[in-house]
Design a protein around this motif. Structure first.
Motif, mmCIF file in Angstrom:
data_model
loop_
_atom_site.group_PDB
_atom_site.id
_atom_site.type_symbol
_atom_site.label_atom_id
_atom_site.label_comp_id
_atom_site.label_asym_id
_atom_site.label_seq_id
_atom_site.Cartn_x
_atom_site.Cartn_y
_atom_site.Cartn_z
ATOM 1 N N GLN A 1 29.871 -38.976 58.679
ATOM 2 C CA GLN A 1 29.499 -39.190 60.078
ATOM 3 C C GLN A 1 29.963 -38.024 60.947
ATOM 4 O OE1 GLN A 1 31.377 -42.957 60.799
ATOM 5 N NE2 GLN A 1 29.777 -44.103 59.756
ATOM 6 N N ASP A 2 31.163 -37.487 60.674
ATOM 7 C CA ASP A 2 31.653 -36.310 61.396
ATOM 8 C C ASP A 2 30.696 -35.138 61.207
ATOM 9 O OD1 ASP A 2 33.949 -37.705 62.117
ATOM 10 O OD2 ASP A 2 35.218 -36.735 60.616
ATOM 11 N N ILE A 3 30.274 -34.938 59.978
ATOM 12 C CA ILE A 3 29.387 -33.816 59.663
ATOM 13 C C ILE A 3 28.028 -34.011 60.329
ATOM 14 C CG2 ILE A 3 28.130 -32.669 57.791
ATOM 15 C CD1 ILE A 3 30.702 -33.221 56.078
ATOM 16 N N SER A 4 27.499 -35.211 60.246
ATOM 17 C CA SER A 4 26.206 -35.508 60.868
ATOM 18 C C SER A 4 26.267 -35.304 62.381
ATOM 19 C CB SER A 4 25.798 -36.942 60.533
ATOM 20 O OG SER A 4 24.551 -37.238 61.112
ATOM 21 N N ALA A 5 27.328 -35.786 63.020
ATOM 22 C CA ALA A 5 27.476 -35.618 64.471
ATOM 23 C C ALA A 5 27.600 -34.140 64.834
ATOM 24 C CB ALA A 5 28.693 -36.404 64.970
ATOM 25 N N SER A 6 28.292 -33.369 64.011
ATOM 26 C CA SER A 6 28.441 -31.937 64.273
ATOM 27 C C SER A 6 27.110 -31.210 64.135
ATOM 28 C CB SER A 6 29.467 -31.329 63.320
ATOM 29 O OG SER A 6 30.732 -31.893 63.555
ATOM 30 N N LEU A 7 26.319 -31.587 63.151
ATOM 31 C CA LEU A 7 24.994 -30.982 62.990
ATOM 32 C C LEU A 7 24.083 -31.356 64.153
ATOM 33 C CD1 LEU A 7 24.483 -31.387 59.153
ATOM 34 C CD2 LEU A 7 24.735 -29.234 60.422
ATOM 35 N N ASP A 8 24.167 -32.609 64.606
ATOM 36 C CA ASP A 8 23.383 -33.030 65.772
ATOM 37 C C ASP A 8 23.764 -32.198 66.991
ATOM 38 O OD1 ASP A 8 22.133 -34.967 64.241
ATOM 39 O OD2 ASP A 8 23.327 -36.626 65.038
ATOM 40 N N TRP A 9 25.074 -31.991 67.193
ATOM 41 C CA TRP A 9 25.563 -31.206 68.326
ATOM 42 C C TRP A 9 25.054 -29.771 68.235
ATOM 43 C CZ3 TRP A 9 29.035 -27.039 68.270
ATOM 44 C CH2 TRP A 9 29.530 -26.660 69.504
ATOM 45 N N ALA A 10 25.114 -29.188 67.052
ATOM 46 C CA ALA A 10 24.644 -27.813 66.866
ATOM 47 C C ALA A 10 23.140 -27.713 67.157
ATOM 48 C CB ALA A 10 24.942 -27.331 65.448
ATOM 49 N N LEU A 11 22.375 -28.710 66.731
ATOM 50 C CA LEU A 11 20.937 -28.715 66.986
ATOM 51 C C LEU A 11 20.656 -28.786 68.482
ATOM 52 C CD1 LEU A 11 18.022 -28.797 65.999
ATOM 53 C CD2 LEU A 11 18.252 -31.280 65.778
ATOM 54 N N VAL A 12 21.383 -29.634 69.190
ATOM 55 C CA VAL A 12 21.199 -29.741 70.641
ATOM 56 C C VAL A 12 21.508 -28.408 71.308
ATOM 57 C CG1 VAL A 12 22.141 -30.801 72.736
ATOM 58 C CG2 VAL A 12 21.553 -32.229 70.781
ATOM 59 N N LEU A 13 22.595 -27.766 70.898
ATOM 60 C CA LEU A 13 22.938 -26.464 71.479
ATOM 61 C C LEU A 13 21.850 -25.432 71.222
ATOM 62 C CD1 LEU A 13 26.737 -25.998 70.792
ATOM 63 C CD2 LEU A 13 25.611 -26.384 72.972
ATOM 64 N N MET A 14 21.318 -25.422 70.006
ATOM 65 C CA MET A 14 20.277 -24.463 69.677
ATOM 66 C C MET A 14 19.004 -24.743 70.488
ATOM 67 S SD MET A 14 20.701 -23.665 65.626
ATOM 68 C CE MET A 14 21.311 -25.227 65.021
ATOM 69 N N LEU A 15 18.661 -26.021 70.649
ATOM 70 C CA LEU A 15 17.467 -26.369 71.424
ATOM 71 C C LEU A 15 17.661 -26.014 72.891
ATOM 72 C CD1 LEU A 15 16.516 -29.793 69.821
ATOM 73 C CD2 LEU A 15 15.294 -27.620 69.598
ATOM 74 N N LEU A 16 18.847 -26.294 73.438
ATOM 75 C CA LEU A 16 19.087 -25.958 74.846
ATOM 76 C C LEU A 16 19.070 -24.452 75.068
ATOM 77 C CD1 LEU A 16 21.898 -28.498 75.811
ATOM 78 C CD2 LEU A 16 19.514 -28.465 76.610
ATOM 79 N N THR A 17 19.633 -23.714 74.127
ATOM 80 C CA THR A 17 19.627 -22.262 74.249
ATOM 81 C C THR A 17 18.207 -21.724 74.206
ATOM 82 O OG1 THR A 17 21.804 -22.136 73.212
ATOM 83 C CG2 THR A 17 20.491 -20.130 73.217
ATOM 84 N N HIS A 18 17.405 -22.271 73.288
ATOM 85 C CA HIS A 18 16.009 -21.839 73.182
ATOM 86 C C HIS A 18 15.234 -22.214 74.445
ATOM 87 C CE1 HIS A 18 12.311 -20.640 71.222
ATOM 88 N NE2 HIS A 18 11.778 -21.781 71.629
ATOM 89 N N TRP A 19 15.470 -23.434 74.936
ATOM 90 C CA TRP A 19 14.765 -23.933 76.119
ATOM 91 C C TRP A 19 15.093 -23.086 77.346
ATOM 92 C CZ3 TRP A 19 17.013 -26.593 80.420
ATOM 93 C CH2 TRP A 19 16.076 -27.113 81.326
ATOM 94 N N ARG A 20 16.342 -22.623 77.441
ATOM 95 C CA ARG A 20 16.759 -21.809 78.589
ATOM 96 C C ARG A 20 16.262 -20.377 78.470
ATOM 97 N NH1 ARG A 20 22.915 -22.112 78.714
ATOM 98 N NH2 ARG A 20 22.458 -20.024 79.408
ATOM 99 N N GLY A 21 15.606 -20.069 77.381
ATOM 100 C CA GLY A 21 15.056 -18.726 77.229
ATOM 101 C C GLY A 21 15.967 -17.773 76.493
ATOM 102 N N GLY A 22 17.010 -18.334 75.827
ATOM 103 C CA GLY A 22 17.966 -17.480 75.123
ATOM 104 C C GLY A 22 17.474 -17.028 73.793
#
Length: 93
Positions: free
Chosen positions: A72-93
């Motif tokens: 569950q720790d690993i899954s939550a960490s991967l979810d967090w990383a995915l959100v960060l990557m999507l937000l970075t992409h969405w912001r034009g990064g």
């Protein structure tokens, strides 16, 4: 090393992901040489601390359930990383 905090992401590229799960009563940074090496070769490195099973908890009694929480720790960490990557992409990064 050649790892930079707050570095600009590479536009429109895909990177492999490596997850490092530390051993019992350790912590994520214990493998920083490996993590830095993998990141320098293009990997996104995710290395969560397993709450309740780190060096801070070395003298605590641990229940078996704590080991069942690792996925569950690993899954939550991967979810967090995915959100960060999507937000970075969405912001034009």
């Amino acid at each position: 090393g050649n790892v930079y905090l707050d570095a600009a992401p590479a536009p429109d590229e895909q990177f492999p992901v490596m997850v490092f799960s530390h051993g019992t009563t350790a912590f994520a940074e214990v493998a920083h040489p490996l993590s830095e090496h993998m990141a320098s070769h293009g990997f996104v490195v995710v290395a969560p601390d397993h709450v309740g099973d780190t060096t801070e908890n070395i003298n605590d009694s641990r229940q078996t359930e704590i080991y069942l929480e690792r996925p569950q720790d690993i899954s939550a960490s991967l979810d967090w990383a995915l959100v960060l990557m999507l937000l970075t992409h969405w912001r034009g990064g």
